[in-house]
Design a protein around this motif. Structure first.
Motif, PDB file in Angstrom:
ATOM      1  N   VAL A 156       2.819   2.226  10.995  1.00  0.00           N
ATOM      2  CA  VAL A 156       1.431   2.294  11.466  1.00  0.00           C
ATOM      3  C   VAL A 156       1.401   3.264  12.645  1.00  0.00           C
ATOM      4  CG1 VAL A 156      -0.551   0.990  12.307  1.00  0.00           C
ATOM      5  CG2 VAL A 156       1.086  -0.097  10.734  1.00  0.00           C
ATOM      6  N   ASN A 157       0.959   4.487  12.387  1.00  0.00           N
ATOM      7  CA  ASN A 157       0.926   5.510  13.439  1.00  0.00           C
ATOM      8  C   ASN A 157      -0.252   5.312  14.387  1.00  0.00           C
ATOM      9  OD1 ASN A 157       3.206   6.864  12.375  1.00  0.00           O
ATOM     10  ND2 ASN A 157       1.910   7.939  10.890  1.00  0.00           N
ATOM     11  N   ASP A 165      -3.894   4.736  10.391  1.00  0.00           N
ATOM     12  CA  ASP A 165      -3.125   5.883   9.905  1.00  0.00           C
ATOM     13  C   ASP A 165      -1.721   5.349   9.598  1.00  0.00           C
ATOM     14  OD1 ASP A 165      -1.606   8.135   9.503  1.00  0.00           O
ATOM     15  OD2 ASP A 165      -2.243   9.163  11.329  1.00  0.00           O
ATOM     16  N   VAL A 166      -1.354   5.302   8.304  1.00  0.00           N
ATOM     17  CA  VAL A 166      -0.125   4.614   7.906  1.00  0.00           C
ATOM     18  C   VAL A 166       0.741   5.503   7.012  1.00  0.00           C
ATOM     19  CG1 VAL A 166      -1.237   2.358   8.044  1.00  0.00           C
ATOM     20  CG2 VAL A 166      -1.181   3.570   5.854  1.00  0.00           C
ATOM     21  N   VAL A 167       2.006   5.109   6.873  1.00  0.00           N
ATOM     22  CA  VAL A 167       2.932   5.760   5.943  1.00  0.00           C
ATOM     23  C   VAL A 167       3.583   4.657   5.110  1.00  0.00           C
ATOM     24  CG1 VAL A 167       4.951   7.237   5.643  1.00  0.00           C
ATOM     25  CG2 VAL A 167       3.394   7.626   7.581  1.00  0.00           C
ATOM     26  N   PHE A 168       3.304   4.666   3.816  1.00  0.00           N
ATOM     27  CA  PHE A 168       3.891   3.698   2.885  1.00  0.00           C
ATOM     28  C   PHE A 168       5.197   4.283   2.333  1.00  0.00           C
ATOM     29  CE2 PHE A 168       4.281   1.994  -1.477  1.00  0.00           C
ATOM     30  CZ  PHE A 168       4.410   0.650  -1.171  1.00  0.00           C
ATOM     31  N   ARG A 169       6.266   3.462   2.311  1.00  0.00           N
ATOM     32  CA  ARG A 169       7.593   3.988   1.953  1.00  0.00           C
ATOM     33  C   ARG A 169       8.269   3.119   0.878  1.00  0.00           C
ATOM     34  NH1 ARG A 169      10.680   4.084   7.416  1.00  0.00           N
ATOM     35  NH2 ARG A 169       9.560   2.096   7.618  1.00  0.00           N
ATOM     36  N   PRO A 170       8.098   3.473  -0.404  1.00  0.00           N
ATOM     37  CA  PRO A 170       8.832   2.783  -1.458  1.00  0.00           C
ATOM     38  C   PRO A 170      10.220   3.418  -1.646  1.00  0.00           C
ATOM     39  CG  PRO A 170       7.307   4.329  -2.432  1.00  0.00           C
ATOM     40  CD  PRO A 170       7.107   4.431  -0.941  1.00  0.00           C
ATOM     41  N   LEU A 217       4.612   8.161   1.763  1.00  0.00           N
ATOM     42  CA  LEU A 217       3.247   8.385   1.291  1.00  0.00           C
ATOM     43  C   LEU A 217       2.270   8.111   2.437  1.00  0.00           C
ATOM     44  CD1 LEU A 217       3.542   6.519  -2.142  1.00  0.00           C
ATOM     45  CD2 LEU A 217       3.960   8.934  -1.662  1.00  0.00           C
ATOM     46  N   PRO A 218       1.920   9.146   3.227  1.00  0.00           N
ATOM     47  CA  PRO A 218       0.978   8.945   4.340  1.00  0.00           C
ATOM     48  C   PRO A 218      -0.464   8.929   3.844  1.00  0.00           C
ATOM     49  CG  PRO A 218       1.721  11.220   4.285  1.00  0.00           C
ATOM     50  CD  PRO A 218       2.446  10.524   3.162  1.00  0.00           C
ATOM     51  N   PHE A 219      -1.295   8.092   4.462  1.00  0.00           N
ATOM     52  CA  PHE A 219      -2.723   8.101   4.123  1.00  0.00           C
ATOM     53  C   PHE A 219      -3.506   7.396   5.229  1.00  0.00           C
ATOM     54  CE2 PHE A 219      -1.120   4.192   2.363  1.00  0.00           C
ATOM     55  CZ  PHE A 219      -2.147   3.262   2.434  1.00  0.00           C
ATOM     56  N   ILE A 220      -4.799   7.667   5.242  1.00  0.00           N
ATOM     57  CA  ILE A 220      -5.719   7.046   6.195  1.00  0.00           C
ATOM     58  C   ILE A 220      -6.442   5.904   5.489  1.00  0.00           C
ATOM     59  CG2 ILE A 220      -7.694   7.378   7.712  1.00  0.00           C
ATOM     60  CD1 ILE A 220      -5.219   8.882   8.613  1.00  0.00           C
ATOM     61  N   ARG A 267       6.049  -5.851   5.886  1.00  0.00           N
ATOM     62  CA  ARG A 267       6.133  -5.957   7.340  1.00  0.00           C
ATOM     63  C   ARG A 267       5.536  -4.698   7.980  1.00  0.00           C
ATOM     64  NH1 ARG A 267      10.071  -4.889  11.127  1.00  0.00           N
ATOM     65  NH2 ARG A 267      11.557  -4.239   9.523  1.00  0.00           N
ATOM     66  N   LEU A 268       4.865  -4.868   9.104  1.00  0.00           N
ATOM     67  CA  LEU A 268       4.237  -3.738   9.804  1.00  0.00           C
ATOM     68  C   LEU A 268       5.153  -3.238  10.911  1.00  0.00           C
ATOM     69  CD1 LEU A 268       0.550  -4.980  10.137  1.00  0.00           C
ATOM     70  CD2 LEU A 268       1.642  -3.752   8.258  1.00  0.00           C
ATOM     71  N   GLU A 269       5.274  -1.937  10.975  1.00  0.00           N
ATOM     72  CA  GLU A 269       6.076  -1.277  12.017  1.00  0.00           C
ATOM     73  C   GLU A 269       5.090  -0.497  12.904  1.00  0.00           C
ATOM     74  OE1 GLU A 269       9.022   2.249  11.464  1.00  0.00           O
ATOM     75  OE2 GLU A 269      10.147   0.429  11.010  1.00  0.00           O
ATOM     76  N   LYS A 270       4.602  -1.163  13.942  1.00  0.00           N
ATOM     77  CA  LYS A 270       3.553  -0.572  14.759  1.00  0.00           C
ATOM     78  C   LYS A 270       4.158   0.158  15.938  1.00  0.00           C
ATOM     79  CE  LYS A 270       0.380  -4.374  13.642  1.00  0.00           C
ATOM     80  NZ  LYS A 270      -0.422  -5.472  14.195  1.00  0.00           N
TER      81      LYS A 270
END
Length: 271
Positions: A156-157, A165-170, A217-220, A267-270
């Protein structure tokens, strides 16, 4: 898949002598390859050197895989298969291989195995008398496992009242001892039950042998569009995430389509 897993070359046979039946292997074909098994089809040419036609009425065969017994069966044809006088007929002999049955019979198997098929075909002449023709062929086949997927913590940027503003990482893991040449990965992503992102994954997607690859995978994310459940999830340390889609893999045996559907607590990485 690696080219080293290509099938063995076909056997050749001499031209049929007069008054003779000759069986020759034309090719071996892998069909319906998946993580549950495959079909290894032996395409056999029957050359009839007789001046009268013959009919294939039944055949029996025994299959050994890596020199251990797998199956033994006899097949009676409902309708005889004609082989014209002085002509040739192509016969497909399919061997269905289940990885579960194979592991139960042989124990652990990896990457590939060798299939030996030995048997007899029974032909009937115009007077009803049967003639037996023996055959023995072999071919290698791959052992394929679907990629495994897990999901790394969501980066969570930036987080505001209206969105994030996040980046999803599979992360995709290749359990096979050969590279997987991935053509496409199409996916849908759900946070707290709501779809928040979908589409193809871009860039190089090939998975190294017994290796892994993580995609970013970054997205808003707009909370007003995603809904209150999604907004509430970001107030916690984790929430429910579902990642589903389809992988298309290019191989020597055609395109393989693998579906995936992974649900876990994200889990969120803020910052």
């Amino acid at each position: 898949m690696a080219a080293s897993l290509a099938l063995c070359a076909g056997l050749t046979a001499a031209p049929p002598a007069k008054d003779d039946l000759v069986l020759s292997l034309k090719e071996k074909v892998i069909r319906n390859l998946s993580s549950s098994g495959l079909v290894l089809a032996f395409h056999i040419a029957v050359d009839n050197g007789y001046t009268k036609p013959r009919e294939l009425v039944r055949y029996r065969y025994r299959v050994r895989i890596d020199q251990k017994e797998y199956i033994s069966t006899t097949v009676a044809l409902e309708a005889p298969l004609a082989v014209p006088a002085g002509g040739q007929t192509l016969i497909a002999l399919p061997v269905k291989i289940s990885y579960d049955l194979l592991r139960a019979a042989l124990g652990p198997i990896e990457n590939k195995a060798l299939c030996d098929v030995v048997g007899d075909m029974y032909f009937r002449n115009e007077k009803g008398k049967e003639q037996k023709a023996a055959f023995a062929y072999s071919g290698e086949f791959p052992v394929f496992q679907d990629p495994e997927i897990d999901i790394l913590p969501l980066k969570v940027n930036d987080l505001t009242v209206g969105g994030a503003d996040v980046v999803f990482r599979p992360r995709f893991k290749n359990l096979n001892g050969y590279e997987l040449l991935v053509d496409t990965i199409d996916f849908s992503l759900y946070f707290s039950g709501a779809e928040v992102l979908s589409g193809p994954i871009e860039g190089d997607k090939n998975l190294p042998r017994t290796g892994e690859k993580t995609f970013s995978l970054p997205f808003i994310l707009d909370f007003f569009e995603a809904g209150e459940d999604v907004r509430a999830g970001f107030a916690k340390d984790e929430f429910s995430c579902r990642f589903a889609g389809r992988i298309e893999i290019m191989s020597a045996w055609g395109r393989l389509a693998v579906r995936f559907d992974k649900t876990q607590a994200l889990r969120l990485e803020k910052k």
